[in-house]
Scaffold this motif. Structure first.
Motif, PDB file in Angstrom:
ATOM      1  N   PHE A  27      -9.431  76.681 107.016  1.00  0.00           N
ATOM      2  CA  PHE A  27      -9.147  75.498 106.385  1.00  0.00           C
ATOM      3  C   PHE A  27      -8.368  75.370 105.209  1.00  0.00           C
ATOM      4  O   PHE A  27      -7.863  74.441 104.632  1.00  0.00           O
ATOM      5  N   VAL A  28      -8.402  76.528 104.475  1.00  0.00           N
ATOM      6  CA  VAL A  28      -7.431  76.669 103.106  1.00  0.00           C
ATOM      7  C   VAL A  28      -6.279  76.702 103.810  1.00  0.00           C
ATOM      8  O   VAL A  28      -5.148  75.970 103.258  1.00  0.00           O
ATOM      9  N   GLY A  29      -5.767  77.339 104.690  1.00  0.00           N
ATOM     10  CA  GLY A  29      -4.690  77.534 105.427  1.00  0.00           C
ATOM     11  C   GLY A  29      -4.169  75.866 105.986  1.00  0.00           C
ATOM     12  O   GLY A  29      -2.930  75.699 105.827  1.00  0.00           O
ATOM     13  N   ILE A  30      -5.102  75.315 106.490  1.00  0.00           N
ATOM     14  CA  ILE A  30      -4.703  73.979 106.966  1.00  0.00           C
ATOM     15  C   ILE A  30      -4.365  72.848 105.731  1.00  0.00           C
ATOM     16  O   ILE A  30      -3.339  72.220 105.850  1.00  0.00           O
ATOM     17  N   GLY A  31      -5.097  73.070 104.810  1.00  0.00           N
ATOM     18  CA  GLY A  31      -4.721  72.343 103.298  1.00  0.00           C
ATOM     19  C   GLY A  31      -3.321  72.603 102.919  1.00  0.00           C
ATOM     20  O   GLY A  31      -2.692  71.870 102.399  1.00  0.00           O
ATOM     21  N   ALA A  32      -2.965  74.113 103.092  1.00  0.00           N
ATOM     22  CA  ALA A  32      -1.710  74.565 102.595  1.00  0.00           C
ATOM     23  C   ALA A  32      -0.586  73.990 103.431  1.00  0.00           C
ATOM     24  O   ALA A  32       0.496  73.629 102.935  1.00  0.00           O
ATOM     25  N   ALA A  45       5.900  66.007 108.886  1.00  0.00           N
ATOM     26  CA  ALA A  45       5.160  66.203 110.389  1.00  0.00           C
ATOM     27  C   ALA A  45       4.013  67.319 110.010  1.00  0.00           C
ATOM     28  O   ALA A  45       3.068  67.267 110.709  1.00  0.00           O
ATOM     29  N   ALA A  46       4.104  68.073 108.906  1.00  0.00           N
ATOM     30  CA  ALA A  46       2.916  68.861 108.520  1.00  0.00           C
ATOM     31  C   ALA A  46       1.649  68.460 108.403  1.00  0.00           C
ATOM     32  O   ALA A  46       0.719  68.844 108.304  1.00  0.00           O
ATOM     33  N   LEU A  47       1.907  67.352 107.454  1.00  0.00           N
ATOM     34  CA  LEU A  47       0.884  66.415 107.070  1.00  0.00           C
ATOM     35  C   LEU A  47       0.014  65.924 108.260  1.00  0.00           C
ATOM     36  O   LEU A  47      -1.153  65.805 108.449  1.00  0.00           O
ATOM     37  N   VAL A  48       0.737  65.281 109.464  1.00  0.00           N
ATOM     38  CA  VAL A  48       0.274  64.701 110.506  1.00  0.00           C
ATOM     39  C   VAL A  48      -0.627  65.713 111.201  1.00  0.00           C
ATOM     40  O   VAL A  48      -1.470  65.661 111.780  1.00  0.00           O
ATOM     41  N   ILE A  49       0.182  66.922 111.485  1.00  0.00           N
ATOM     42  CA  ILE A  49      -0.431  68.025 112.466  1.00  0.00           C
ATOM     43  C   ILE A  49      -1.706  68.720 111.471  1.00  0.00           C
ATOM     44  O   ILE A  49      -2.663  68.827 112.083  1.00  0.00           O
ATOM     45  N   GLY A  50      -1.576  68.693 110.139  1.00  0.00           N
ATOM     46  CA  GLY A  50      -2.739  69.218 109.306  1.00  0.00           C
ATOM     47  C   GLY A  50      -3.983  68.290 109.571  1.00  0.00           C
ATOM     48  O   GLY A  50      -5.075  68.810 109.673  1.00  0.00           O
ATOM     49  N   LEU A  51      -3.692  67.169 109.211  1.00  0.00           N
ATOM     50  CA  LEU A  51      -4.828  66.214 109.195  1.00  0.00           C
ATOM     51  C   LEU A  51      -5.427  65.879 110.820  1.00  0.00           C
ATOM     52  O   LEU A  51      -6.653  65.800 111.023  1.00  0.00           O
ATOM     53  N   GLY A  52      -4.756  66.018 111.897  1.00  0.00           N
ATOM     54  CA  GLY A  52      -5.150  66.144 113.264  1.00  0.00           C
ATOM     55  C   GLY A  52      -5.880  67.329 113.536  1.00  0.00           C
ATOM     56  O   GLY A  52      -6.889  67.143 114.008  1.00  0.00           O
ATOM     57  N   ALA A  53      -5.304  68.382 113.173  1.00  0.00           N
ATOM     58  CA  ALA A  53      -6.302  69.817 113.268  1.00  0.00           C
ATOM     59  C   ALA A  53      -7.748  69.662 112.440  1.00  0.00           C
ATOM     60  O   ALA A  53      -8.669  69.942 112.901  1.00  0.00           O
ATOM     61  N   MET A  70     -16.300  72.796 104.322  1.00  0.00           N
ATOM     62  CA  MET A  70     -14.948  72.946 105.154  1.00  0.00           C
ATOM     63  C   MET A  70     -14.330  71.864 104.667  1.00  0.00           C
ATOM     64  O   MET A  70     -12.943  72.320 104.209  1.00  0.00           O
ATOM     65  N   GLY A  71     -14.564  70.795 103.992  1.00  0.00           N
ATOM     66  CA  GLY A  71     -13.815  69.753 103.387  1.00  0.00           C
ATOM     67  C   GLY A  71     -13.443  70.111 101.905  1.00  0.00           C
ATOM     68  O   GLY A  71     -12.143  70.177 101.425  1.00  0.00           O
ATOM     69  N   TRP A  72     -14.194  71.132 101.183  1.00  0.00           N
ATOM     70  CA  TRP A  72     -13.809  71.713 100.175  1.00  0.00           C
ATOM     71  C   TRP A  72     -12.729  72.683 100.064  1.00  0.00           C
ATOM     72  O   TRP A  72     -11.638  72.842  99.586  1.00  0.00           O
ATOM     73  N   ALA A  73     -12.879  73.604 101.362  1.00  0.00           N
ATOM     74  CA  ALA A  73     -11.832  74.515 101.623  1.00  0.00           C
ATOM     75  C   ALA A  73     -10.523  73.901 102.067  1.00  0.00           C
ATOM     76  O   ALA A  73      -9.415  74.344 101.263  1.00  0.00           O
ATOM     77  N   LEU A  74     -10.461  73.065 102.495  1.00  0.00           N
ATOM     78  CA  LEU A  74      -9.160  72.287 103.006  1.00  0.00           C
ATOM     79  C   LEU A  74      -8.778  71.645 101.654  1.00  0.00           C
ATOM     80  O   LEU A  74      -7.459  71.777 101.271  1.00  0.00           O
ATOM     81  N   GLY A  75      -9.621  71.060 100.633  1.00  0.00           N
ATOM     82  CA  GLY A  75      -9.040  70.403  99.377  1.00  0.00           C
ATOM     83  C   GLY A  75      -8.504  71.621  98.667  1.00  0.00           C
ATOM     84  O   GLY A  75      -7.485  71.518  97.861  1.00  0.00           O
ATOM     85  N   THR A  76      -8.947  72.726  98.618  1.00  0.00           N
ATOM     86  CA  THR A  76      -8.684  73.734  97.686  1.00  0.00           C
ATOM     87  C   THR A  76      -7.251  74.090  97.940  1.00  0.00           C
ATOM     88  O   THR A  76      -6.484  74.530  97.327  1.00  0.00           O
ATOM     89  N   GLY A  77      -7.075  74.329  99.508  1.00  0.00           N
ATOM     90  CA  GLY A  77      -5.731  74.976  99.949  1.00  0.00           C
ATOM     91  C   GLY A  77      -4.680  73.658  99.600  1.00  0.00           C
ATOM     92  O   GLY A  77      -3.612  74.077  99.089  1.00  0.00           O
ATOM     93  N   PHE A  81      -1.785  74.815  96.766  1.00  0.00           N
ATOM     94  CA  PHE A  81      -0.487  75.113  97.378  1.00  0.00           C
ATOM     95  C   PHE A  81       0.271  74.054  96.927  1.00  0.00           C
ATOM     96  O   PHE A  81       1.521  73.937  96.768  1.00  0.00           O
ATOM     97  N   GLY A  82      -0.175  72.719  96.752  1.00  0.00           N
ATOM     98  CA  GLY A  82       0.521  71.575  96.341  1.00  0.00           C
ATOM     99  C   GLY A  82       1.064  71.564  94.953  1.00  0.00           C
ATOM    100  O   GLY A  82       2.119  70.868  94.390  1.00  0.00           O
ATOM    101  N   LEU A  83       0.243  72.410  94.053  1.00  0.00           N
ATOM    102  CA  LEU A  83       0.453  72.193  92.567  1.00  0.00           C
ATOM    103  C   LEU A  83       1.263  73.455  92.163  1.00  0.00           C
ATOM    104  O   LEU A  83       1.637  73.500  91.028  1.00  0.00           O
TER     105      LEU A  83
END
Length: 87
Positions: A27-32, A45-53, A70-77, A81-83
């Motif tokens: 989930f950290v990887g999906i967030g990244a 397209a990465a945002l659409v794929i990541g949100l779908g996954a 899992m949501g926390w790990a997604l947000g952390t990634g 990576f975004g900052l």
């Protein structure tokens, strides 16, 4: 022949049965991956794929506690990576 249960795919099923650290890193990887849709990369397209996954994996969550982690790990990634290019 019985139909397979929803979400019992070859990828999602074993992932949800794996160790919590493995799920967290996925989930950290999906967030990244989702963060690559931000400024310097602009891969929308990465945002659409990541949100779908993420949505597909969240459908398989057994408990609210697991969904929160899992949501926390997604947000952390996503945040880490975004900052990183700003700092």
């Amino acid at each position: 022949m019985a139909e397979p249960k929803f979400g019992s795919g070859r990828i999602a099923g074993p992932l949800m049965r794996s160790h919590w650290a493995v799920r967290g890193m996925v989930f950290v990887g999906i967030g990244a991956l989702m963060a690559t849709a931000l400024a310097p990369f602009d891969v929308a397209a990465a945002l659409v794929i990541g949100l779908g996954a993420a949505f597909a994996f969240f459908l398989l969550v057994g408990t609210v506690r697991r969904a929160v982690w899992m949501g926390w790990a997604l947000g952390t990634g996503y945040f880490a990576f975004g900052l990183r290019w700003i700092v």
